[in-house]
Design a protein around this motif. Structure first.
Motif, PDB file in Angstrom:
ATOM      1  N   LYS A  90     -41.232  16.510  32.260  1.00 35.48           N
ATOM      2  CA  LYS A  90     -41.175  16.920  33.549  1.00 35.48           C
ATOM      3  C   LYS A  90     -41.855  17.607  34.236  1.00 35.48           C
ATOM      4  O   LYS A  90     -42.327  17.853  35.195  1.00 35.48           O
ATOM      5  CB  LYS A  90     -39.740  17.346  33.522  1.00 35.48           C
ATOM      6  CG  LYS A  90     -38.755  16.097  33.609  1.00 35.48           C
ATOM      7  CD  LYS A  90     -37.304  16.574  33.933  1.00 35.48           C
ATOM      8  CE  LYS A  90     -36.140  15.617  33.750  1.00 35.48           C
ATOM      9  NZ  LYS A  90     -34.829  16.150  33.726  1.00 35.48           N
ATOM     10  N   MET A  91     -42.617  18.908  33.340  1.00 31.62           N
ATOM     11  CA  MET A  91     -43.484  19.710  33.848  1.00 31.62           C
ATOM     12  C   MET A  91     -44.259  20.339  32.658  1.00 31.62           C
ATOM     13  O   MET A  91     -43.842  20.138  31.540  1.00 31.62           O
ATOM     14  CB  MET A  91     -42.623  20.759  34.599  1.00 31.62           C
ATOM     15  CG  MET A  91     -41.795  21.721  33.776  1.00 31.62           C
ATOM     16  SD  MET A  91     -40.963  22.884  34.732  1.00 31.62           S
ATOM     17  CE  MET A  91     -42.131  23.878  35.666  1.00 31.62           C
ATOM     18  N   PRO A  92     -45.389  21.081  32.969  1.00 33.65           N
ATOM     19  CA  PRO A  92     -46.233  21.657  31.958  1.00 33.65           C
ATOM     20  C   PRO A  92     -45.396  22.358  30.994  1.00 33.65           C
ATOM     21  O   PRO A  92     -44.909  23.442  31.893  1.00 33.65           O
ATOM     22  CB  PRO A  92     -47.352  22.048  32.878  1.00 33.65           C
ATOM     23  CG  PRO A  92     -47.527  21.316  33.993  1.00 33.65           C
ATOM     24  CD  PRO A  92     -46.060  21.075  34.387  1.00 33.65           C
ATOM     25  N   LEU A  93     -45.569  22.426  29.832  1.00 36.54           N
ATOM     26  CA  LEU A  93     -44.696  23.390  28.857  1.00 36.54           C
ATOM     27  C   LEU A  93     -45.355  23.777  27.850  1.00 36.54           C
ATOM     28  O   LEU A  93     -45.925  22.489  27.242  1.00 36.54           O
ATOM     29  CB  LEU A  93     -43.271  22.762  28.868  1.00 36.54           C
ATOM     30  CG  LEU A  93     -42.283  23.414  28.132  1.00 36.54           C
ATOM     31  CD1 LEU A  93     -40.859  22.801  28.575  1.00 36.54           C
ATOM     32  CD2 LEU A  93     -42.261  23.115  26.448  1.00 36.54           C
ATOM     33  N   VAL A  94     -45.335  24.817  27.391  1.00 37.55           N
ATOM     34  CA  VAL A  94     -45.987  25.071  25.878  1.00 37.55           C
ATOM     35  C   VAL A  94     -44.755  25.850  25.291  1.00 37.55           C
ATOM     36  O   VAL A  94     -44.079  27.018  25.925  1.00 37.55           O
ATOM     37  CB  VAL A  94     -46.997  26.165  26.100  1.00 37.55           C
ATOM     38  CG1 VAL A  94     -47.700  26.595  24.905  1.00 37.55           C
ATOM     39  CG2 VAL A  94     -48.285  25.476  26.835  1.00 37.55           C
ATOM     40  N   THR A  95     -44.755  25.541  23.894  1.00 36.74           N
ATOM     41  CA  THR A  95     -43.729  26.485  23.101  1.00 36.74           C
ATOM     42  C   THR A  95     -44.455  27.182  22.301  1.00 36.74           C
ATOM     43  O   THR A  95     -45.612  26.961  22.188  1.00 36.74           O
ATOM     44  CB  THR A  95     -42.875  25.408  22.130  1.00 36.74           C
ATOM     45  OG1 THR A  95     -43.610  24.823  21.374  1.00 36.74           O
ATOM     46  CG2 THR A  95     -42.211  24.418  23.044  1.00 36.74           C
ATOM     47  N   ILE A  96     -43.636  28.224  21.974  1.00 38.08           N
ATOM     48  CA  ILE A  96     -43.977  29.323  20.864  1.00 38.08           C
ATOM     49  C   ILE A  96     -43.011  29.372  19.872  1.00 38.08           C
ATOM     50  O   ILE A  96     -42.039  29.376  20.065  1.00 38.08           O
ATOM     51  CB  ILE A  96     -44.295  30.803  21.509  1.00 38.08           C
ATOM     52  CG1 ILE A  96     -45.173  30.779  22.805  1.00 38.08           C
ATOM     53  CG2 ILE A  96     -44.650  31.812  20.575  1.00 38.08           C
ATOM     54  CD1 ILE A  96     -45.264  32.284  23.436  1.00 38.08           C
ATOM     55  N   ASN A  97     -43.510  29.202  18.434  1.00 39.73           N
ATOM     56  CA  ASN A  97     -42.788  29.152  17.429  1.00 39.73           C
ATOM     57  C   ASN A  97     -41.914  28.007  17.508  1.00 39.73           C
ATOM     58  O   ASN A  97     -40.801  28.152  17.110  1.00 39.73           O
ATOM     59  CB  ASN A  97     -42.209  30.481  17.155  1.00 39.73           C
ATOM     60  CG  ASN A  97     -42.732  31.190  15.926  1.00 39.73           C
ATOM     61  OD1 ASN A  97     -43.773  30.758  15.499  1.00 39.73           O
ATOM     62  ND2 ASN A  97     -42.337  32.342  15.700  1.00 39.73           N
ATOM     63  N   ARG A  98     -42.123  26.782  17.901  1.00 43.06           N
ATOM     64  CA  ARG A  98     -41.625  25.815  17.906  1.00 43.06           C
ATOM     65  C   ARG A  98     -42.423  24.493  18.002  1.00 43.06           C
ATOM     66  O   ARG A  98     -42.932  24.122  19.111  1.00 43.06           O
ATOM     67  CB  ARG A  98     -40.389  25.453  19.175  1.00 43.06           C
ATOM     68  CG  ARG A  98     -39.477  24.485  19.360  1.00 43.06           C
ATOM     69  CD  ARG A  98     -38.784  24.366  17.980  1.00 43.06           C
ATOM     70  NE  ARG A  98     -37.908  23.056  18.173  1.00 43.06           N
ATOM     71  CZ  ARG A  98     -36.852  23.051  18.472  1.00 43.06           C
ATOM     72  NH1 ARG A  98     -36.167  24.249  18.763  1.00 43.06           N
ATOM     73  NH2 ARG A  98     -35.972  21.927  18.506  1.00 43.06           N
ATOM     74  N   ASP A  99     -42.238  23.871  16.943  1.00 39.69           N
ATOM     75  CA  ASP A  99     -43.067  22.657  16.778  1.00 39.69           C
ATOM     76  C   ASP A  99     -42.471  21.268  16.914  1.00 39.69           C
ATOM     77  O   ASP A  99     -41.402  20.842  16.162  1.00 39.69           O
ATOM     78  CB  ASP A  99     -43.530  22.553  15.214  1.00 39.69           C
ATOM     79  CG  ASP A  99     -44.985  21.906  15.096  1.00 39.69           C
ATOM     80  OD1 ASP A  99     -45.598  21.336  16.225  1.00 39.69           O
ATOM     81  OD2 ASP A  99     -45.494  21.807  14.182  1.00 39.69           O
ATOM     82  N   VAL A 100     -42.518  20.835  18.400  1.00 40.60           N
ATOM     83  CA  VAL A 100     -42.221  19.337  18.407  1.00 40.60           C
ATOM     84  C   VAL A 100     -43.224  18.301  18.668  1.00 40.60           C
ATOM     85  O   VAL A 100     -43.931  18.757  19.551  1.00 40.60           O
ATOM     86  CB  VAL A 100     -41.075  19.732  19.649  1.00 40.60           C
ATOM     87  CG1 VAL A 100     -40.531  18.147  20.109  1.00 40.60           C
ATOM     88  CG2 VAL A 100     -39.951  20.287  19.516  1.00 40.60           C
ATOM     89  N   SER A 114     -32.807  28.070  14.822  1.00 39.19           N
ATOM     90  CA  SER A 114     -34.137  28.622  14.856  1.00 39.19           C
ATOM     91  C   SER A 114     -35.126  27.669  13.853  1.00 39.19           C
ATOM     92  O   SER A 114     -34.641  27.639  12.744  1.00 39.19           O
ATOM     93  CB  SER A 114     -33.987  29.962  14.472  1.00 39.19           C
ATOM     94  OG  SER A 114     -35.435  30.340  14.120  1.00 39.19           O
ATOM     95  N   GLN A 115     -35.959  26.870  14.535  1.00 36.22           N
ATOM     96  CA  GLN A 115     -36.711  26.014  13.701  1.00 36.22           C
ATOM     97  C   GLN A 115     -37.716  27.150  12.729  1.00 36.22           C
ATOM     98  O   GLN A 115     -37.867  26.683  11.574  1.00 36.22           O
ATOM     99  CB  GLN A 115     -37.725  25.248  14.548  1.00 36.22           C
ATOM    100  CG  GLN A 115     -38.432  24.399  13.693  1.00 36.22           C
ATOM    101  CD  GLN A 115     -39.393  23.355  14.626  1.00 36.22           C
ATOM    102  OE1 GLN A 115     -40.185  24.354  15.630  1.00 36.22           O
ATOM    103  NE2 GLN A 115     -39.401  22.274  14.379  1.00 36.22           N
TER     104      GLN A 115
END
Lengths: 341, 341
Positions: free
Chosen positions: B147-157, B195-196
């Motif tokens: 739905k919108m630009p998103l970057v995760t930190i410490n989460r690998d999907v 927590s991954q």
DNA sequence: ACGGTAATGACAACCGATTGCCAAACTTTG
DNA sequence: CAAAGTTTGGCAATCGGTTGTCATTACCGT
């Protein structure tokens, strides 16, 4: 560009979509959602059902533009990485969220210029501002407060609502504590020159020292960071004092580290008192005697004061000044004075 | 209400005021300020002068409404008071400010529900989102990223851009370190089940343990707070291990305190390895051996990745995954294994 | 049954910018 | 010098709501 797509799939719903679905005007939808009393209950229920069905979420930008209120409050801190502000930030965040406001957190990098420009910036994008440990002049703060609702934390300027953490009185306690341990030559490791907290504390301290007949000298200024602790420790040792009251825990902890490196023992050779009781003060080595205060609560109170100004209707005498109590917490970094050389 | 006051004194200037002062249309002012090339240089200079004279500051709300871009980026962290996030937040803040964006910082309180609703909320009021240590499911994150630009930190999907702090490889280093000190019975003090990071670390650790022929057992889960350290310490002692690798430094520091209370010595009776090298890890007692990584840089990289998506024009291959190196920092909390009972 | 008041909801202006479209003015070219 | 091309800048629609005004309807007491 294409015209409005009535069948747009994933575009967030607007009040117009709801209005179309219910066969009413957009303004009716707006009223149904914001002033429910002004709309027929059956109409309102239809609208609410449609809103839920369409997953309607009001566009805060549009709302802000037309109503003039943004639903956001700016929170300015000099240094996000200073643990002192963690609890403060959490306090403001929780209280703001509870009231339906968004927190705009800005790190002003200990700079009065960044602080001033941020303040100007936020004038349009926030309904009010909370400024912690401002580095601005009294005049600048007063001017800013005249333009928009503003509450300071740890900064006392006549005419500007403030939450004050009463470290001066705790400073007296700290002095008494040290005096009772036999210390007569004591140093105050000062914070930034532009920090009113530091100035107030020094004033209190020097007066109290005179009353008690002990010598307190001012060293510094030191930046409120652990790295500055090394210089502070060296200065303290060189000055021949047996105890120090530091501007804050960061400096105090830095001193602890430096003194250890130099082979000096705390508290046997030097007693150290910090200020703020930040994260880490209880588990450093030795644990730090420090002046503790309900910081998170200070954040909450600041928000309450600000919101009281934003929504005067909600009654209640609008306090313009709130003092948070502070007390000395004695741990392992203070002890009896070393015998004079 | 009063009609528009042409002579309103302290009302912030708009492009219309500038237009009136210069005798041009508002749209020309808009162009002069945003696309200077499309306007005659002399006109532009007049407009710029007028803007400066009126102290014009563009209304970000209005800009957001008409352009669709808000100039804000949401940053979600599970717990603002966790020192780990301080540096991360500072990294994102600095990088965002440098690019002219505003940071909307939200504490999701370790709750997937708060996180989800915040995400939905921010969809309209932010151009993009950075989610640190998400507690959401892979599906939910993937949907949000669509739905919108998103970057995760410490989460690998898969399919979601991410900055990964490579603690698993550091975990192996930590294990090697402990093994080299003679430890054969080791515990992993796990973090939250959702927590991954914790899961990945455990996977790496148990595999590495098998290769090295030592025993590693998993204890927990423990909340990532110092208070949980007490339970963790008790569990570790009870399980009979001689060394522990903690999910993070908060738990490790809590363990240090508890072990001290119980009269156990670190590292003589128990070695402890933390993770993150947070504020305090270097001055706790004993100083904590821990896995360090460039956290502030991780925040900066996350912002860069996000901005690259927001402004694709600015060239550069758009990385969708960045791994930050991690290394073991040995301090005083690890030492030779105690002789087996 | 009628005038009067209250409740209801539609219309349209407005918040402050952006932006597509087009006309006027200017420059270049044949 | 006129035709063609390029700037330049104005008009007006638009974003998604809020809110004042006003016509309509419903309900009230008499």
């Amino acid at each position: 560009m294409a015209t409005t797509q009535p069948a747009a799939v994933d575009r967030p719903a607007t009040i117009h979509d709801i209005a179309a679905l219910c066969g009413v005007a957009a303004s009716t939808v707006s009223r149904a959602l914001s002033t429910p009393d002004r709309v027929n209950i059956r109409t309102r229920q239809r609208i609410e059902a449609a809103a839920a069905q369409l997953h309607y979420i009001p566009n805060s930008q549009a709302k802000a533009l037309s109503s003039g209120r943004t639903g956001a409050v700016g929170v300015l801190v000099p240094d996000i990485t200073n643990p002192f502000y963690f609890d403060l930030i959490r306090g403001t965040q929780l209280q703001l969220k509870a009231a339906g406001y968004t927190q705009l957190l800005v790190d002003t990098e200990e700079s009065d210029e960044v602080e001033a420009s941020t303040l100007e910036q936020l004038r349009k994008s926030a309904d009010g501002i909370i400024v912690a440990a401002s580095r601005l002049t009294d005049e600048a703060l007063l001017a800013a407060a005249a333009k928009m609702p503003l509450v300071t934390i740890n900064r006392d300027v006549p005419g500007v609502p403030a939450v004050i953490i009463d470290t001066p009185s705790a400073t007296s306690q700290a002095l008494d504590h040290l005096v009772s341990l036999g210390h007569t030559r004591i140093a105050y490791m000062a914070g930034p020159l532009t920090s009113q907290s530091s100035t107030r504390r020094w004033t209190t301290l020097s007066e109290a020292a005179e009353e008690r007949g002990v010598e307190v000298r001012r060293l510094g200024p030191f930046a409120p960071k652990t790295q500055s602790g090394a210089a502070a420790a060296d200065a303290a040792v060189h000055s021949g004092v047996t105890a120090c009251i530091a501007f804050n825990d960061l400096i105090a902890i830095g001193m602890l580290q430096r003194l250890r490196e130099r082979g000096l023992r705390v508290p046997e050779d030097m007693s150290i008192v910090g200020c703020d009781d930040i994260f880490g003060a209880d588990f450093c080595n030795p644990p730090l005697s420090t002046m503790a205060s309900p910081i998170e609560q200070a954040g909450r109170v600041a928000v309450s004061m600000l919101l009281a100004r934003l929504n005067p209707l909600a009654g209640g005498g609008t306090r313009s000044r709130s003092v948070m109590p502070t007390h000395l917490t004695v741990r392992g970094s203070t002890g009896p004075a070393r015998q004079a050389l």
